[in-house]
Design a protein around this motif. Structure first.
Motif, PDB file in Angstrom:
ATOM      1  N   THR A 148     -55.602 -29.120 -35.076  1.00  0.00           N
ATOM      2  CA  THR A 148     -55.099 -30.192 -34.343  1.00  0.00           C
ATOM      3  C   THR A 148     -55.497 -31.393 -34.801  1.00  0.00           C
ATOM      4  N   LEU A 149     -56.896 -31.442 -34.848  1.00  0.00           N
ATOM      5  CA  LEU A 149     -57.530 -32.681 -35.434  1.00  0.00           C
ATOM      6  C   LEU A 149     -57.123 -33.230 -36.644  1.00  0.00           C
ATOM      7  N   ILE A 150     -56.758 -32.044 -37.655  1.00  0.00           N
ATOM      8  CA  ILE A 150     -56.310 -32.403 -38.985  1.00  0.00           C
ATOM      9  C   ILE A 150     -55.016 -33.091 -39.065  1.00  0.00           C
ATOM     10  N   HIS A 151     -54.053 -32.460 -38.071  1.00  0.00           N
ATOM     11  CA  HIS A 151     -52.731 -32.899 -38.066  1.00  0.00           C
ATOM     12  C   HIS A 151     -52.681 -34.352 -37.329  1.00  0.00           C
ATOM     13  N   LEU A 152     -53.565 -34.664 -36.261  1.00  0.00           N
ATOM     14  CA  LEU A 152     -53.715 -36.098 -35.896  1.00  0.00           C
ATOM     15  C   LEU A 152     -54.201 -37.071 -36.929  1.00  0.00           C
ATOM     16  N   LEU A 153     -55.179 -36.600 -37.777  1.00  0.00           N
ATOM     17  CA  LEU A 153     -55.733 -37.772 -38.811  1.00  0.00           C
ATOM     18  C   LEU A 153     -54.675 -37.873 -39.915  1.00  0.00           C
ATOM     19  N   GLN A 206     -58.344 -28.860 -24.336  1.00  0.00           N
ATOM     20  CA  GLN A 206     -59.189 -29.659 -25.107  1.00  0.00           C
ATOM     21  C   GLN A 206     -58.640 -30.739 -25.911  1.00  0.00           C
ATOM     22  N   PHE A 207     -57.272 -30.913 -25.642  1.00  0.00           N
ATOM     23  CA  PHE A 207     -56.738 -31.906 -26.447  1.00  0.00           C
ATOM     24  C   PHE A 207     -57.270 -33.342 -26.114  1.00  0.00           C
ATOM     25  N   SER A 208     -57.510 -33.771 -25.102  1.00  0.00           N
ATOM     26  CA  SER A 208     -58.195 -34.922 -24.881  1.00  0.00           C
ATOM     27  C   SER A 208     -59.548 -35.288 -25.672  1.00  0.00           C
ATOM     28  N   PHE A 209     -60.177 -34.094 -25.886  1.00  0.00           N
ATOM     29  CA  PHE A 209     -61.579 -34.299 -26.798  1.00  0.00           C
ATOM     30  C   PHE A 209     -60.875 -34.519 -28.230  1.00  0.00           C
ATOM     31  N   VAL A 210     -59.908 -33.918 -28.884  1.00  0.00           N
ATOM     32  CA  VAL A 210     -59.576 -33.732 -29.990  1.00  0.00           C
ATOM     33  C   VAL A 210     -58.810 -35.303 -30.123  1.00  0.00           C
ATOM     34  N   LEU A 211     -58.278 -35.706 -29.244  1.00  0.00           N
ATOM     35  CA  LEU A 211     -57.560 -36.989 -29.310  1.00  0.00           C
ATOM     36  C   LEU A 211     -58.664 -38.281 -29.414  1.00  0.00           C
ATOM     37  N   TYR A 212     -59.638 -38.116 -28.457  1.00  0.00           N
ATOM     38  CA  TYR A 212     -60.679 -39.346 -28.513  1.00  0.00           C
ATOM     39  C   TYR A 212     -61.400 -39.121 -29.913  1.00  0.00           C
ATOM     40  N   LEU A 213     -61.845 -37.811 -30.355  1.00  0.00           N
ATOM     41  CA  LEU A 213     -62.497 -37.684 -31.531  1.00  0.00           C
ATOM     42  C   LEU A 213     -61.762 -38.127 -32.714  1.00  0.00           C
ATOM     43  N   GLY A 214     -60.610 -37.584 -32.822  1.00  0.00           N
ATOM     44  CA  GLY A 214     -59.665 -37.844 -34.054  1.00  0.00           C
ATOM     45  C   GLY A 214     -59.283 -39.628 -33.976  1.00  0.00           C
ATOM     46  N   SER A 260     -44.047 -29.730 -34.911  1.00  0.00           N
ATOM     47  CA  SER A 260     -45.487 -29.316 -34.602  1.00  0.00           C
ATOM     48  C   SER A 260     -46.262 -29.605 -35.969  1.00  0.00           C
ATOM     49  N   LEU A 261     -45.709 -29.003 -37.215  1.00  0.00           N
ATOM     50  CA  LEU A 261     -46.426 -29.264 -38.285  1.00  0.00           C
ATOM     51  C   LEU A 261     -46.520 -30.729 -38.836  1.00  0.00           C
ATOM     52  N   LEU A 262     -45.463 -31.714 -38.461  1.00  0.00           N
ATOM     53  CA  LEU A 262     -45.629 -32.866 -38.917  1.00  0.00           C
ATOM     54  C   LEU A 262     -46.306 -33.793 -37.552  1.00  0.00           C
ATOM     55  N   GLY A 263     -46.432 -33.327 -36.653  1.00  0.00           N
ATOM     56  CA  GLY A 263     -46.822 -34.233 -35.434  1.00  0.00           C
ATOM     57  C   GLY A 263     -46.104 -35.232 -34.740  1.00  0.00           C
ATOM     58  N   ARG A 264     -44.792 -35.214 -34.979  1.00  0.00           N
ATOM     59  CA  ARG A 264     -44.007 -36.316 -34.768  1.00  0.00           C
ATOM     60  C   ARG A 264     -42.741 -35.849 -33.628  1.00  0.00           C
ATOM     61  N   ASP A 265     -42.802 -36.531 -32.544  1.00  0.00           N
ATOM     62  CA  ASP A 265     -41.912 -36.286 -31.366  1.00  0.00           C
ATOM     63  C   ASP A 265     -40.518 -36.793 -31.739  1.00  0.00           C
ATOM     64  N   TYR A 266     -39.677 -36.139 -32.408  1.00  0.00           N
ATOM     65  CA  TYR A 266     -38.258 -36.696 -32.655  1.00  0.00           C
ATOM     66  C   TYR A 266     -37.262 -35.732 -32.065  1.00  0.00           C
ATOM     67  N   MET A 300     -46.345 -38.721 -31.210  1.00  0.00           N
ATOM     68  CA  MET A 300     -46.893 -37.419 -31.839  1.00  0.00           C
ATOM     69  C   MET A 300     -47.823 -36.604 -30.825  1.00  0.00           C
ATOM     70  N   VAL A 301     -48.293 -37.268 -29.915  1.00  0.00           N
ATOM     71  CA  VAL A 301     -49.447 -36.820 -29.210  1.00  0.00           C
ATOM     72  C   VAL A 301     -48.903 -35.704 -28.152  1.00  0.00           C
ATOM     73  N   LEU A 302     -47.625 -35.794 -27.628  1.00  0.00           N
ATOM     74  CA  LEU A 302     -47.234 -34.533 -26.663  1.00  0.00           C
ATOM     75  C   LEU A 302     -46.936 -33.527 -27.587  1.00  0.00           C
ATOM     76  N   PRO A 303     -46.174 -33.441 -28.645  1.00  0.00           N
ATOM     77  CA  PRO A 303     -45.922 -32.095 -29.336  1.00  0.00           C
ATOM     78  C   PRO A 303     -47.023 -31.492 -29.902  1.00  0.00           C
ATOM     79  N   LEU A 304     -48.267 -32.350 -30.335  1.00  0.00           N
ATOM     80  CA  LEU A 304     -49.465 -31.697 -30.675  1.00  0.00           C
ATOM     81  C   LEU A 304     -50.238 -31.080 -29.546  1.00  0.00           C
TER      82      LEU A 304
END
Length: 486
Positions: A63-68, A298-306, A18-24, A285-289
């Motif tokens: 979430t936006l910061i992690h995505l970026l 609200q993740f769709s909004f974050v995804l499109y904005l980010g 969750s911290l790194l935003g990586r699905d491993y 990364m999108v699924l764990p985030l």
């Protein structure tokens, strides 16, 4: 340090994911299921992935910061050369198209995972689990009986991708370290544009890689999540400061691009594809985030904005960097910066950020491989095996960087081989398999097939071109040269 019992490590891994935003975690659990059944292990994984979100979910801004953060790395600095390989007009348009396709594939993956979690009454499924569960319900008998290999494939590609990142980090740090050290005696306070004057390096680039190796080995021995989070914060600060200096320089005095080609030849365009898809490494990364958000709706909004911000940053830096440096554009834009103390500090800051980020990226393959290795030995040997595997993996990334010391080509190769599969090939096929039995429209099927074919062609031809160019070192030495400049 860690016994064979994987339970505490699983929980720490989910938190780290969750911290790194990586699905491993999919690969970790599939390789470490031991005597447990696959379904039992999957349920345990789902439960572990969910608890952190329930206790302290991420806000929209977090979430936006992690995505970026997870989409901005060394590939960003190679984009000016990527635009050069595609052309001043074709490059930005193609970058936008690849960005849109990648985001669309992220949305596909989210939809498939949500549908499968509802069908199977699970709270959360990750990338590997979504692939496995989808294959379990497909009409083909052979695919159903071998569905677990879908999970193994995703885990393997994640390992290859992350170790590829680490290898690229070795080359990036060595390139910039060589330039800073060997230009130190001529570095001044006068920040004038550098002119190419490639001289014989004092030390081969491989010596710098070997000099960095022991420090990275010591770095990856750190497994405390709080310490790693401090390194992550340092990496963010130094990267942000370096990017500010880079943009401040490239926007000054951009020459009129009348002599720059609008479209390059198709061979170099294949290298562009690999570099571009390398930078868009966000699918896993999108699924764990989403799972870690307080309000997943609200993740769709974050995804499109980010991703809109990410794509805009990529196009701006790539295009402006190519316009600024033209035919002299190098594998990393930091190698084009003036030889003065101000911009040498920018290289140093970005290199420090990459150094600390190495430990975070390395955590992904390490947490997939090490628990499996530890489970094969007694508890007395667990610590020795843990440290030995970590050392071996770091040495592997160093050796690969030494054998192929071409930053631009390795970025393109990693992007073509594994990133294209994770980002463009698997998600559309996953949508077809998941929804085919539920009256899926012919238009959607055709669209998914076209995206997968495009990704497959890019994977095949991009890999071929990168491997071919790696056999022609003379033609590409200048692109990665870090000799002394005037």
């Amino acid at each position: 340090m860690q016994g064979p019992n994987p339970e505490p490590r699983h929980l720490a891994t989910s938190l780290k994911m969750s911290l790194l935003g990586r699905d491993y975690s999919s690969g970790l659990n599939s390789l470490n299921d031991g005597s447990k059944s696959l379904s039992e292990n999957s349920s345990s994984t789902t439960s572990e992935n969910v608890h952190p979100a329930e206790e302290a979910g991420l806000s929209l801004l977090q979430t936006l910061i992690h995505l970026l953060k997870c989409n901005i790395g060394t590939g960003l600095l190679g984009l000016p050369l990527a635009i050069k390989n595609a052309g001043l007009l074709v490059g930005p348009i193609s970058m936008l198209a690849i960005g849109i396709l990648t985001v669309h594939c992220m949305v596909i993956l989210l939809n498939c995972a949500h549908h499968l979690s509802q069908r199977l009454q699970k709270t959360f499924v990750n990338y590997g689990e979504a692939t496995m569960y989808s294959l379990e319900s497909c009409p083909n008998t052979w695919l159903r009986t071998h569905s677990v290999w879908g999970r193994y494939t995703v885990s393997f590609l994640l390992i290859i991708t992350q170790l590829g990142f680490c290898s690229v980090y070795f080359m990036f740090m060595a390139d910039n370290l060589q330039q800073m050290v060997e230009e130190a005696h001529v570095t001044s306070n006068n920040c004038q544009p550098r002119k190419n004057l490639v001289l014989t390096p004092i030390l081969d680039i491989r010596f710098y890689m070997l000099a960095i190796l022991p420090f990275l080995v010591l770095l990856v021995f750190i497994q405390n999540l709080k310490v790693l989070s401090i390194f992550s914060t340092l990496a963010n600060i130094t990267t942000l400061g370096s990017m500010a200096l880079i943009f401040e320089y490239i926007i000054q005095g951009i020459p009129y691009p009348s002599n720059l080609p609008l479209m390059a030849n198709w061979k170099t365009f294949l290298l562009f594809f690999g570099t571009a898809i390398f930078t868009f490494e966000g699918v896993g990364m999108v699924l764990p985030l989403k799972n870690q958000m307080k309000d997943p709706q609200q993740f769709s909004f974050v995804l499109y904005l980010g991703m809109s911000l990410v794509i805009s940053l990529y196009i701006c830096l790539g295009t402006l960097g190519y316009m600024k440096f033209g035919s002299d554009t190098q594998a990393s834009i930091t190698l084009n910066l003036p030889n003065c103390w101000l911009y040498q500090s920018a290289k140093l800051m970005y290199s420090v950020g990459i150094f600390f980020t190495y430990a975070l990226q390395f955590h992904v393959p390490a947490e997939i491989i090490i628990p499996f290795a530890i489970s094969q030995v007694s508890e007395n040997w667990a610590l020795f095996v843990d440290l030995s595997v970590r050392t071996a993996l770091v040495c592997l990334t160093c050796v690969s960087a030494i054998l192929i010391p071409h930053l631009d080509l390795v970025i393109s190769l990693v992007g073509s081989v594994s990133s294209s599969v994770l980002a463009l090939i698997i998600p559309p096929l996953l949508e077809i398999i998941t929804f085919y039995s539920e009256d899926m429209s012919c238009v959607t099927i055709a669209k998914d097939i076209m995206i997968s074919i495009l990704g497959l062609l890019g994977c095949i031809f991009g890999t071929y071109q990168a491997l071919y160019d790696l056999t022609q070192p003379i033609n590409h030495s200048v692109a990665n040269s870090t000799g002394v400049y005037a």
